[in-house]
Motif scaffolding. Sequence first.
Motif, PDB file in Angstrom:
ATOM      1  N   SER A 195       0.846  -1.313  -0.084  1.00 37.08           N
ATOM      2  CA  SER A 195       0.074   0.135   0.078  1.00 37.08           C
ATOM      3  C   SER A 195       0.865   1.242   0.133  1.00 37.08           C
ATOM      4  O   SER A 195       0.531   2.365  -0.399  1.00 37.08           O
ATOM      5  N   ARG A 244      -1.042   6.713  -4.115  1.00 36.80           N
ATOM      6  CA  ARG A 244      -1.432   7.396  -5.240  1.00 36.80           C
ATOM      7  C   ARG A 244      -1.082   8.844  -4.928  1.00 36.80           C
ATOM      8  O   ARG A 244      -1.394   9.172  -3.804  1.00 36.80           O
ATOM      9  N   CYS A 291       5.991  10.432   6.526  1.00 35.88           N
ATOM     10  CA  CYS A 291       4.809   9.580   6.566  1.00 35.88           C
ATOM     11  C   CYS A 291       3.959  10.196   7.783  1.00 35.88           C
ATOM     12  O   CYS A 291       4.490  10.117   8.813  1.00 35.88           O
ATOM     13  N   ASP A 326       0.428   3.129  14.445  1.00 32.28           N
ATOM     14  CA  ASP A 326       0.683   3.163  13.290  1.00 32.28           C
ATOM     15  C   ASP A 326       2.058   3.112  12.549  1.00 32.28           C
ATOM     16  O   ASP A 326       2.752   2.316  11.829  1.00 32.28           O
ATOM     17  N   ILE A 344       4.181   0.110  10.637  1.00 32.55           N
ATOM     18  CA  ILE A 344       4.893   0.473   9.490  1.00 32.55           C
ATOM     19  C   ILE A 344       6.286  -0.175   9.428  1.00 32.55           C
ATOM     20  O   ILE A 344       6.736  -0.531   8.612  1.00 32.55           O
ATOM     21  N   TYR A 350       9.437   1.222   4.649  1.00 28.62           N
ATOM     22  CA  TYR A 350       9.662   2.661   4.600  1.00 28.62           C
ATOM     23  C   TYR A 350      10.619   3.177   5.398  1.00 28.62           C
ATOM     24  O   TYR A 350      11.095   2.506   6.524  1.00 28.62           O
ATOM     25  N   GLU A 358       8.581  14.694  -0.642  1.00 26.37           N
ATOM     26  CA  GLU A 358       7.163  13.829  -0.422  1.00 26.37           C
ATOM     27  C   GLU A 358       6.559  13.700   0.996  1.00 26.37           C
ATOM     28  O   GLU A 358       7.244  13.404   1.937  1.00 26.37           O
ATOM     29  N   ILE A 369       3.763  11.275   2.538  1.00 25.52           N
ATOM     30  CA  ILE A 369       2.761  10.041   2.407  1.00 25.52           C
ATOM     31  C   ILE A 369       1.781  10.103   3.515  1.00 25.52           C
ATOM     32  O   ILE A 369       2.182  10.245   4.662  1.00 25.52           O
ATOM     33  N   ILE A 370       0.629  10.113   3.105  1.00 25.32           N
ATOM     34  CA  ILE A 370      -0.555  10.261   4.139  1.00 25.32           C
ATOM     35  C   ILE A 370      -0.993   8.947   4.445  1.00 25.32           C
ATOM     36  O   ILE A 370      -1.543   8.132   3.341  1.00 25.32           O
ATOM     37  N   ALA A 371      -0.832   8.370   5.484  1.00 26.87           N
ATOM     38  CA  ALA A 371      -1.477   7.188   5.833  1.00 26.87           C
ATOM     39  C   ALA A 371      -2.414   6.830   7.097  1.00 26.87           C
ATOM     40  O   ALA A 371      -2.434   6.215   7.687  1.00 26.87           O
ATOM     41  N   VAL A 416       2.527  15.274  -2.781  1.00 27.36           N
ATOM     42  CA  VAL A 416       1.743  14.515  -1.535  1.00 27.36           C
ATOM     43  C   VAL A 416       0.813  13.308  -2.094  1.00 27.36           C
ATOM     44  O   VAL A 416       0.231  13.260  -3.246  1.00 27.36           O
ATOM     45  N   SER A 417       1.032  12.322  -1.489  1.00 31.76           N
ATOM     46  CA  SER A 417       0.251  10.832  -1.969  1.00 31.76           C
ATOM     47  C   SER A 417      -0.348  10.282  -0.538  1.00 31.76           C
ATOM     48  O   SER A 417       0.122  10.566   0.446  1.00 31.76           O
ATOM     49  N   ARG A 418      -1.034   9.323  -0.999  1.00 32.63           N
ATOM     50  CA  ARG A 418      -1.789   8.607   0.015  1.00 32.63           C
ATOM     51  C   ARG A 418      -1.845   6.968  -0.159  1.00 32.63           C
ATOM     52  O   ARG A 418      -1.791   6.408  -1.335  1.00 32.63           O
ATOM     53  N   ILE A 419      -1.416   6.199   0.960  1.00 34.01           N
ATOM     54  CA  ILE A 419      -1.308   4.925   1.140  1.00 34.01           C
ATOM     55  C   ILE A 419      -2.274   4.319  -0.017  1.00 34.01           C
ATOM     56  O   ILE A 419      -3.770   4.692   0.157  1.00 34.01           O
TER      57      ILE A 419
END
Lengths: 192, 192
Positions: free
Chosen positions: A185, A190, B77, B84, B88, B94, B132, B134-136, B161-164
Amino acid sequence: MIEALQVMPGIGPVSATRIAYYLLDRKRTEGLLMTKAVDEALSNISLCPICRNYTDVENEPCQLCSNARRKEKHSICVVETPSDVMAIEASASYQGNYFVLHGHLSPLDGIGPHELGLEYLKDRLSQERIEEVIIATSHTVEGDVTASYIASMVKKFDIRVSRIATGVPLGGELGSVDGNTLALSLNYRRDM
Amino acid sequence: MIEALQVMPGIGPVSATRIAYYLLDRKRTEGLLMTKAVDEALSNISLCPICRNYTDVENEPCQLCSNARRKEKHSICVVETPSDVMAIEASASYQGNYFVLHGHLSPLDGIGPHELGLEYLKDRLSQERIEEVIIATSHTVEGDVTASYIASMVKKFDIRVSRIATGVPLGGELGSVDGNTLALSLNYRRDM
């Protein structure tokens, strides 16, 4: 009767005896209705010649394949089992057609492309107007291999091929997801 | 003692009585070690000034934040809870840094950007070289809202910016996944 009942998975001598006495003692008419229903299903249900999902002999091709609106989507979703079709239909998130493999590639068990009916899928790719093949095989080693095999087959026809997303399910805490899924994930994150 | 034990979640009068007598009867030294450990943790663990994860008072910033190799990844992240981070880290997928929100946006409960320490995240975005975020956050309504809020904040700094990924977990059958996750996994399908 006790011996015959043991053909069903998970039914051993003890359960078979219990079922037999229960039906004989108290549920004779219901038991006869059950045998009739199973009888009819086993005699009349065959594979749809288009999607290879289960269907009545009288309903060929199956209801999903004969639906004109679904054909307009020009897409095929490839799944491993008929129950996968039921799961996707229950989610009401897909309006195209299906192709059921009834398993996955497993050379050691003698299951190759022919056993999965992939030549029928090939025929559909060359004869119908298909714009996308969505692969929804399970995320196991065999499911991954099957997905890659089908993807390379579809690409030869110059058709878009995609696979359903792997990741964290809705509502879950990160701690309740296995490490490999969490790793993927992050990998398949994305952009927002 | 019985009354005091009831401060712990899930411990009512009955369990508290059982625990009290058990410790008094048989585990006096172990009980004293336990109180000492809890005592130390409650007195000495504070929030890391950088990532807001739990850390010793002596270890400020925390081990993850002081690791130079992690800084080289130039990524943050964002997670909801310290557990959490543990999940991870356990997946070993990561290598960057973290930011712990200790919750999610929930205006009705009085939890806004300030309560989540988002001004500290803002400071990091403007002062560190971050490439970057990364939003989790979890895939719940509150987690989604929190993710959108942070995403729009990060974008102002012109940072990716991205999301898992959301989707079907590894190994699962489609039938064992809830319908909404299945719908999203079709929606977020990736090209092969």
